[in-house]
Design a protein around this motif. Structure first.
Motif, PDB file in Angstrom:
ATOM      1  N   LEU A 226       0.836  -1.199   0.000  1.00 20.73           N
ATOM      2  CA  LEU A 226       0.000   0.000   0.000  1.00 20.73           C
ATOM      3  C   LEU A 226       0.870   1.248   0.000  1.00 20.73           C
ATOM      4  O   LEU A 226       0.590   2.219  -0.731  1.00 20.73           O
ATOM      5  N   ARG A 227       1.923   1.223   0.775  1.00 22.22           N
ATOM      6  CA  ARG A 227       2.832   2.373   0.826  1.00 22.22           C
ATOM      7  C   ARG A 227       3.509   2.599  -0.527  1.00 22.22           C
ATOM      8  O   ARG A 227       3.642   3.739  -0.992  1.00 22.22           O
ATOM      9  N   LEU A 228       3.921   1.522  -1.167  1.00 29.90           N
ATOM     10  CA  LEU A 228       4.607   1.643  -2.456  1.00 29.90           C
ATOM     11  C   LEU A 228       3.652   2.082  -3.557  1.00 29.90           C
ATOM     12  O   LEU A 228       4.023   2.855  -4.451  1.00 29.90           O
ATOM     13  N   PHE A 251       8.316   5.841   4.954  1.00 28.87           N
ATOM     14  CA  PHE A 251       9.707   5.376   4.936  1.00 28.87           C
ATOM     15  C   PHE A 251      10.587   6.498   5.473  1.00 28.87           C
ATOM     16  O   PHE A 251      10.696   7.558   4.871  1.00 28.87           O
ATOM     17  N   TYR A 252      11.228   6.259   6.607  1.00 26.78           N
ATOM     18  CA  TYR A 252      12.086   7.287   7.189  1.00 26.78           C
ATOM     19  C   TYR A 252      13.544   7.099   6.804  1.00 26.78           C
ATOM     20  O   TYR A 252      14.396   7.896   7.152  1.00 26.78           O
ATOM     21  N   ASP A 253      13.831   6.024   6.079  1.00 30.67           N
ATOM     22  CA  ASP A 253      15.159   5.738   5.554  1.00 30.67           C
ATOM     23  C   ASP A 253      15.030   5.664   4.033  1.00 30.67           C
ATOM     24  O   ASP A 253      14.405   4.747   3.498  1.00 30.67           O
ATOM     25  N   GLN A 254      15.614   6.654   3.314  1.00 28.93           N
ATOM     26  CA  GLN A 254      15.425   6.694   1.870  1.00 28.93           C
ATOM     27  C   GLN A 254      16.059   5.502   1.171  1.00 28.93           C
ATOM     28  O   GLN A 254      15.549   5.028   0.154  1.00 28.93           O
ATOM     29  N   SER A 255      17.163   4.987   1.714  1.00 29.22           N
ATOM     30  CA  SER A 255      17.783   3.823   1.081  1.00 29.22           C
ATOM     31  C   SER A 255      16.864   2.603   1.190  1.00 29.22           C
ATOM     32  O   SER A 255      16.788   1.784   0.266  1.00 29.22           O
ATOM     33  N   ARG A 262      12.537  -0.713  -5.753  1.00 29.37           N
ATOM     34  CA  ARG A 262      13.178  -1.475  -6.832  1.00 29.37           C
ATOM     35  C   ARG A 262      12.739  -2.947  -6.802  1.00 29.37           C
ATOM     36  O   ARG A 262      12.510  -3.550  -7.861  1.00 29.37           O
ATOM     37  N   GLN A 263      12.626  -3.519  -5.622  1.00 28.38           N
ATOM     38  CA  GLN A 263      12.181  -4.908  -5.519  1.00 28.38           C
ATOM     39  C   GLN A 263      10.754  -5.087  -6.009  1.00 28.38           C
ATOM     40  O   GLN A 263      10.402  -6.121  -6.579  1.00 28.38           O
ATOM     41  N   ALA A 264       9.911  -4.061  -5.802  1.00 24.71           N
ATOM     42  CA  ALA A 264       8.507  -4.153  -6.195  1.00 24.71           C
ATOM     43  C   ALA A 264       8.280  -3.871  -7.674  1.00 24.71           C
ATOM     44  O   ALA A 264       7.454  -4.546  -8.323  1.00 24.71           O
ATOM     45  N   ALA A 268      14.403   2.017  -9.893  1.00 23.66           N
ATOM     46  CA  ALA A 268      14.523   2.940  -8.763  1.00 23.66           C
ATOM     47  C   ALA A 268      13.406   3.983  -8.847  1.00 23.66           C
ATOM     48  O   ALA A 268      12.856   4.226  -9.927  1.00 23.66           O
ATOM     49  N   PRO A 269      13.059   4.606  -7.739  1.00 26.98           N
ATOM     50  CA  PRO A 269      12.024   5.653  -7.778  1.00 26.98           C
ATOM     51  C   PRO A 269      12.345   6.757  -8.778  1.00 26.98           C
ATOM     52  O   PRO A 269      11.438   7.325  -9.398  1.00 26.98           O
ATOM     53  N   SER A 270      13.623   7.074  -8.957  1.00 27.83           N
ATOM     54  CA  SER A 270      14.019   8.139  -9.877  1.00 27.83           C
ATOM     55  C   SER A 270      13.713   7.804 -11.333  1.00 27.83           C
ATOM     56  O   SER A 270      13.633   8.692 -12.178  1.00 27.83           O
ATOM     57  N   ALA A 271      13.514   6.504 -11.630  1.00 27.19           N
ATOM     58  CA  ALA A 271      13.244   6.079 -13.010  1.00 27.19           C
ATOM     59  C   ALA A 271      11.768   5.843 -13.258  1.00 27.19           C
ATOM     60  O   ALA A 271      11.363   5.439 -14.347  1.00 27.19           O
ATOM     61  N   TYR A 272      10.933   6.080 -12.259  1.00 23.99           N
ATOM     62  CA  TYR A 272       9.502   5.804 -12.416  1.00 23.99           C
ATOM     63  C   TYR A 272       8.812   6.990 -13.101  1.00 23.99           C
ATOM     64  O   TYR A 272       8.999   8.142 -12.694  1.00 23.99           O
TER      65      TYR A 272
END
Length: 272
Positions: A226-228, A251-255, A262-264, A268-272
């Motif tokens: 749900l978060r993703l 998510f409090y840790d960006q890494s 990426r796993q989902a 990476a988020p930057s490529a979405y």
């Protein structure tokens, strides 16, 4: 590497002590404990002598040691080994057993060596997660803790499995909608198993069983997705930075966010 051991207590779970050590020269002379021990060896082999019987504890095996059982421990043939332990006080075990079974009767744990590589691997993953966590109140840790202890106690014969069938085995549509609405509203905040179970008027373990039976996922896996999914919507809007999106969906840790994204979705988020 010299012998050494570290112990850790977790906030939010009084009565639990985690142990992690490496031993070669050190030997555990005959002794006993006042609490329950669950032991796992990750490398090497430990030889235990319980009463007149000898057991070998190696990878894939689980040692269950109740209070008062006299035993010892040393590396097989003097070799080094690594040992991970969960130490549960009697009060903690009683609370967990009551939650798992609905009965106040103390589980009848006996000393035993269980051969179960899959369960041993899951317990080691939980141990590692608890070692890295500042407390034991995260949804993933709470869920795994209860589920794995249920599997262990059921596997050892200490408790009877709880039947899950019929109308009472699932969550109602009203409860499912209530859970979704609550999680969306509090997505940027910490959401615990206690929070979700209370929304359905259930104890934590009955809620876990019903949720998985109904949804087909654990509450942690469902909430992570749900978060993703919400992160995708925010990223598509183009009005927030990746760091803002990560924090906005909890998510409090960006890494950690980048890895989960990426796993989902394979990028990476930057490529979405």
């Amino acid at each position: 590497m010299s012998d050494g051991v570290e112990y850790k207590r977790l906030a939010g779970l009084p009565g639990l002590v985690l142990g992690a050590g490496r031993f070669e020269a050190f030997r555990f002379e005959r002794h006993y404990h006042l609490d329950y021990h669950i032991g796992l060896v990750t490398e090497g082999v430990q030889r235990q002598r319980v009463n007149a019987d000898a057991f070998l504890l190696g990878p894939g095996r689980i040692s269950v040691m109740p209070p008062g059982e006299v035993h010892d421990g040393a590396g097989e043939c003097g070799s080094a080994y690594t040992l991970k332990t969960f130490r549960l006080s009697r009060d903690l075990l009683q609370r967990v057993a009551t939650e798992l079974t609905g009965s106040a009767r103390e589980p009848e744990l006996k000393s035993m060596m269980l051969e179960d590589p899959a369960l041993a691997a899951q317990l080691l993953q939980l141990h590692e997660a608890m070692q890295l966590s500042p407390d034991a109140s995260s949804l993933s840790v709470q869920s795994e803790w209860l589920s794995l202890l249920y599997c262990l106690f059921n596997r050892s014969g200490a408790i009877k499995p709880i039947a899950v069938n019929g109308a009472n085995a699932t969550l109602s549509p009203v409860h499912r909608q209530r859970l979704k609405d609550y999680c969306l509203f509090h997505l940027a905040e910490k959401i615990t198993l206690d929070d979700l179970a209370a929304l359905c008027g259930l104890g934590r373990f009955p809620f876990l069983r019903r949720f998985k039976q109904t949804v087909g996922m654990t509450p942690h896996a469902w909430l992570l997705r749900l978060r993703l999914e919400q992160a995708c919507a925010l990223l598509a809007g183009g009005k927030r930075t990746i760091a803002e999106v990560a924090q906005g969906v909890g998510f409090y840790d960006q890494s950690h966010f980048n890895k989960a994204f990426r796993q989902a979705f394979g990028v990476a988020p930057s490529a979405y």
